[in-house]
Motif scaffolding. Structure first.
Motif, PDB file in Angstrom:
ATOM      1  N   GLY A 272       0.819  -1.206   0.000  1.00  0.00           N
ATOM      2  CA  GLY A 272       0.000   0.000   0.000  1.00  0.00           C
ATOM      3  C   GLY A 272       0.855   1.259   0.000  1.00  0.00           C
ATOM      4  O   GLY A 272       0.519   2.257  -0.664  1.00  0.00           O
ATOM      5  N   ARG A 273       1.965   1.222   0.722  1.00  0.00           N
ATOM      6  CA  ARG A 273       2.881   2.383   0.735  1.00  0.00           C
ATOM      7  C   ARG A 273       3.427   2.650  -0.671  1.00  0.00           C
ATOM      8  O   ARG A 273       3.507   3.805  -1.118  1.00  0.00           O
ATOM      9  CB  ARG A 273       4.037   2.124   1.710  1.00  0.00           C
ATOM     10  N   LEU A 274       3.792   1.580  -1.411  1.00  0.00           N
ATOM     11  CA  LEU A 274       4.268   1.754  -2.786  1.00  0.00           C
ATOM     12  C   LEU A 274       3.205   2.412  -3.663  1.00  0.00           C
ATOM     13  O   LEU A 274       3.501   3.309  -4.470  1.00  0.00           O
ATOM     14  CB  LEU A 274       4.655   0.399  -3.388  1.00  0.00           C
ATOM     15  N   ILE A 275       1.973   1.954  -3.510  1.00  0.00           N
ATOM     16  CA  ILE A 275       0.873   2.497  -4.315  1.00  0.00           C
ATOM     17  C   ILE A 275       0.654   3.972  -4.003  1.00  0.00           C
ATOM     18  O   ILE A 275       0.503   4.806  -4.900  1.00  0.00           O
ATOM     19  CB  ILE A 275      -0.408   1.678  -4.069  1.00  0.00           C
ATOM     20  N   ARG A 276       0.661   4.319  -2.719  1.00  0.00           N
ATOM     21  CA  ARG A 276       0.457   5.709  -2.327  1.00  0.00           C
ATOM     22  C   ARG A 276       1.621   6.595  -2.804  1.00  0.00           C
ATOM     23  O   ARG A 276       1.406   7.683  -3.355  1.00  0.00           O
ATOM     24  CB  ARG A 276       0.295   5.797  -0.811  1.00  0.00           C
ATOM     25  N   GLU A 277       2.845   6.138  -2.623  1.00  0.00           N
ATOM     26  CA  GLU A 277       4.004   6.927  -3.034  1.00  0.00           C
ATOM     27  C   GLU A 277       4.064   7.131  -4.541  1.00  0.00           C
ATOM     28  O   GLU A 277       4.535   8.168  -5.017  1.00  0.00           O
ATOM     29  CB  GLU A 277       5.290   6.254  -2.545  1.00  0.00           C
ATOM     30  N   GLN A 278       3.567   6.165  -5.296  1.00  0.00           N
ATOM     31  CA  GLN A 278       3.571   6.289  -6.753  1.00  0.00           C
ATOM     32  C   GLN A 278       2.443   7.183  -7.245  1.00  0.00           C
ATOM     33  O   GLN A 278       2.449   7.617  -8.394  1.00  0.00           O
ATOM     34  CB  GLN A 278       3.479   4.897  -7.389  1.00  0.00           C
ATOM     35  N   GLY A 279       1.464   7.440  -6.384  1.00  0.00           N
ATOM     36  CA  GLY A 279       0.355   8.308  -6.760  1.00  0.00           C
ATOM     37  C   GLY A 279      -0.725   7.632  -7.574  1.00  0.00           C
ATOM     38  O   GLY A 279      -1.500   8.297  -8.270  1.00  0.00           O
ATOM     39  N   TYR A 280      -0.808   6.298  -7.470  1.00  0.00           N
ATOM     40  CA  TYR A 280      -1.806   5.566  -8.249  1.00  0.00           C
ATOM     41  C   TYR A 280      -3.232   5.871  -7.773  1.00  0.00           C
ATOM     42  O   TYR A 280      -3.480   6.101  -6.582  1.00  0.00           O
ATOM     43  CB  TYR A 280      -1.594   4.062  -8.126  1.00  0.00           C
ATOM     44  N   THR A 282      -6.786   3.999  -7.290  1.00  0.00           N
ATOM     45  CA  THR A 282      -7.311   2.636  -7.169  1.00  0.00           C
ATOM     46  C   THR A 282      -8.795   2.664  -7.524  1.00  0.00           C
ATOM     47  O   THR A 282      -9.503   3.624  -7.204  1.00  0.00           O
ATOM     48  CB  THR A 282      -7.101   2.073  -5.756  1.00  0.00           C
ATOM     49  N   LYS A 283      -9.258   1.599  -8.172  1.00  0.00           N
ATOM     50  CA  LYS A 283     -10.610   1.623  -8.730  1.00  0.00           C
ATOM     51  C   LYS A 283     -11.302   0.279  -8.563  1.00  0.00           C
ATOM     52  O   LYS A 283     -10.685  -0.783  -8.738  1.00  0.00           O
ATOM     53  CB  LYS A 283     -10.540   1.987 -10.225  1.00  0.00           C
ATOM     54  N   LEU A 284     -12.597   0.340  -8.214  1.00  0.00           N
ATOM     55  CA  LEU A 284     -13.448  -0.839  -8.172  1.00  0.00           C
ATOM     56  C   LEU A 284     -14.503  -0.720  -9.260  1.00  0.00           C
ATOM     57  O   LEU A 284     -15.177   0.313  -9.368  1.00  0.00           O
ATOM     58  CB  LEU A 284     -14.134  -0.980  -6.815  1.00  0.00           C
ATOM     59  N   VAL A 302      -4.277   7.223  -3.994  1.00  0.00           N
ATOM     60  CA  VAL A 302      -4.390   8.666  -3.766  1.00  0.00           C
ATOM     61  C   VAL A 302      -5.803   9.126  -4.086  1.00  0.00           C
ATOM     62  O   VAL A 302      -6.403   9.933  -3.380  1.00  0.00           O
ATOM     63  CB  VAL A 302      -3.343   9.425  -4.608  1.00  0.00           C
ATOM     64  N   GLU A 303      -6.347   8.596  -5.183  1.00  0.00           N
ATOM     65  CA  GLU A 303      -7.764   8.777  -5.508  1.00  0.00           C
ATOM     66  C   GLU A 303      -8.388   7.403  -5.567  1.00  0.00           C
ATOM     67  O   GLU A 303      -7.807   6.469  -6.124  1.00  0.00           O
ATOM     68  CB  GLU A 303      -7.933   9.492  -6.841  1.00  0.00           C
ATOM     69  N   ARG A 304      -9.588   7.261  -5.002  1.00  0.00           N
ATOM     70  CA  ARG A 304     -10.260   5.964  -4.947  1.00  0.00           C
ATOM     71  C   ARG A 304     -11.624   6.076  -5.607  1.00  0.00           C
ATOM     72  O   ARG A 304     -12.434   6.939  -5.245  1.00  0.00           O
ATOM     73  CB  ARG A 304     -10.385   5.497  -3.487  1.00  0.00           C
ATOM     74  N   ILE A 305     -11.870   5.204  -6.573  1.00  0.00           N
ATOM     75  CA  ILE A 305     -13.101   5.232  -7.354  1.00  0.00           C
ATOM     76  C   ILE A 305     -13.856   3.926  -7.127  1.00  0.00           C
ATOM     77  O   ILE A 305     -13.281   2.840  -7.251  1.00  0.00           O
ATOM     78  CB  ILE A 305     -12.800   5.403  -8.859  1.00  0.00           C
ATOM     79  N   VAL A 306     -15.135   4.031  -6.787  1.00  0.00           N
ATOM     80  CA  VAL A 306     -15.969   2.853  -6.551  1.00  0.00           C
ATOM     81  C   VAL A 306     -17.215   2.958  -7.426  1.00  0.00           C
ATOM     82  O   VAL A 306     -18.039   3.858  -7.249  1.00  0.00           O
ATOM     83  CB  VAL A 306     -16.384   2.737  -5.072  1.00  0.00           C
ATOM     84  N   GLU A 307     -17.359   2.039  -8.371  1.00  0.00           N
ATOM     85  CA  GLU A 307     -18.566   2.001  -9.187  1.00  0.00           C
ATOM     86  C   GLU A 307     -19.688   1.315  -8.417  1.00  0.00           C
ATOM     87  O   GLU A 307     -19.444   0.431  -7.581  1.00  0.00           O
ATOM     88  CB  GLU A 307     -18.300   1.247 -10.491  1.00  0.00           C
ATOM     89  N   GLN A 308     -20.900   1.741  -8.687  1.00  0.00           N
ATOM     90  CA  GLN A 308     -22.051   1.154  -8.016  1.00  0.00           C
ATOM     91  C   GLN A 308     -22.117  -0.342  -8.302  1.00  0.00           C
ATOM     92  O   GLN A 308     -21.977  -0.773  -9.448  1.00  0.00           O
ATOM     93  CB  GLN A 308     -23.345   1.835  -8.475  1.00  0.00           C
TER      94      GLN A 308
END
Length: 343
Positions: A272-280, A282-284, A302-308
């Motif tokens: 999770g630290r790698l993902i945050r540091e890279q600025g990715y 995340t999406k569902l 950094v930004e989290r997207i959740v589809e209904q």
């Protein structure tokens, strides 16, 4: 042939891993062995300094001296070397079947009860992926001890999602277990699966190690600017994210598919630290289904997207001396890394 749903208790834990969070096998083992000896007090009284706490063998945290807590969390400076070593060791793991060696692609251990533990090893031949599952008594997990155990062959990868109505070839057998080390979790198994309808006689050998139990079986594929992640998270996932960062600078989003959890929470936090540091991001997607450590990792975006329609499953972690997280004092040091991760 037999339907999976008729296998009973023997296979429930490895098949229902989607509902579990990765918990350290050795910690669970200790909790099961010593579950009758739970401490009523978590702290030493009348100890007011870190030095005095160390002299007592305690752990100093939040101005208190805590009993029986060992901080095993990996620090950032150590995790790359830890993962590299684990990947090498796991890459050399084999399942020997009738004298022929095949790579082990997944292995783990699950407590079934206060008396038994189940070990599963998934291996890949030229034509299929199959599983050897072994059930043994916890009392036999003593360093240097050899004991008998029950075994089962399943012509399927039990670590992957499947239709509960699928039919599998299943054959029972016997095994012998030699506990080489408890501290580093090394157990050597050998056994026999007699011939049964749909399968020949199988003589097998393999060694369970700590590196294998924390590996996971995650799959990461790249499509344009998105990477798609699925499976059980573990040490392998950290290495996959490392490779993604190094080799695919065009990727800015990680899409989570079906993730049933993590079997190495310590490493998962650093993933999770790698993902945050890279600025990715995340999406569902609408059909995404994540649980446990999968939710932890999703939250690192950094930004989290959740589809209904997406499914998100959460639960408390386990355990301190067989006590679940919700029953552990709020200021206990066992909570510190989860608190740091989410804040």
């Amino acid at each position: 042939m037999i339907q999976l749903k008729t296998l009973g208790v023997f296979m429930k834990n490895c098949i229902a891993v989607a509902n579990l969070k990765r918990i350290c096998f050795l910690a669970v083992l200790a909790a099961l062995i010593f579950s009758g000896c739970l401490k009523k007090s978590y702290t030493y009284r009348n100890i007011e300094t870190e030095t005095a706490c160390a002299d007592k063998g305690g752990y100093w945290y939040n101005g208190r001296c805590w009993k029986g807590f060992e901080d095993s969390q990996l620090i950032a400076e150590e995790v790359d070397a830890y993962v590299a070593l684990a990947m090498r060791e796991a890459g050399n793991a084999i399942m020997e079947i009738n004298g022929i060696s095949y790579p082990v692609v997944y292995a783990n251990a699950y407590p079934l009860s206060g008396r038994e533990v189940e070990i599963v090893a998934v291996y890949q031949t030229d034509s299929q992926i199959a599983t050897i599952a072994i059930q043994m008594r916890i009392k036999n997990l003593e360093e240097g001890k050899t004991s008998k155990a029950s075994a089962m062959y399943i012509d399927h990868d039990v670590s992957k999602p499947h239709d509960e109505n699928m039919e599998f070839v299943v054959a029972p057998g016997t095994a012998q277990a030699l506990v080489i080390s408890i501290e580093s979790l090394q157990i050597a198994f050998q056994g026999n699966i007699p011939a049964a309808p749909g399968t020949e006689e199988l003589n097998f050998k393999f060694k369970l190690t700590d590196s294998l139990t924390g590996m996971g079986n995650s799959n990461l594929t790249v499509e344009g600017t998105q990477a798609h992640l699925s499976g059980t998270l573990g040490t392998k996932t950290y290495a996959q994210i490392q490779s993604l960062i190094a080799n695919h600078p065009e990727v800015d989003t990680i899409v989570f598919g079906h993730i049933n959890g993590s079997i190495n929470d310590e490493v998962n936090m650093h993933t999770g630290r790698l993902i945050r540091e890279q600025g990715y991001t995340t999406k569902l997607l609408s059909d995404s289904d994540i649980a446990s450590g999968g939710v932890d990792l999703f939250c690192s975006g950094v930004e989290r997207i959740v589809e209904q329609g997406a499914k998100i499953g959460v639960h408390s972690w386990c355990c301190v001396e067989n006590v679940p997280a919700e029953s552990v004092p709020a200021d206990h040091p066992a909570h510190q890394y989860q608190l740091a991760y989410f804040t």
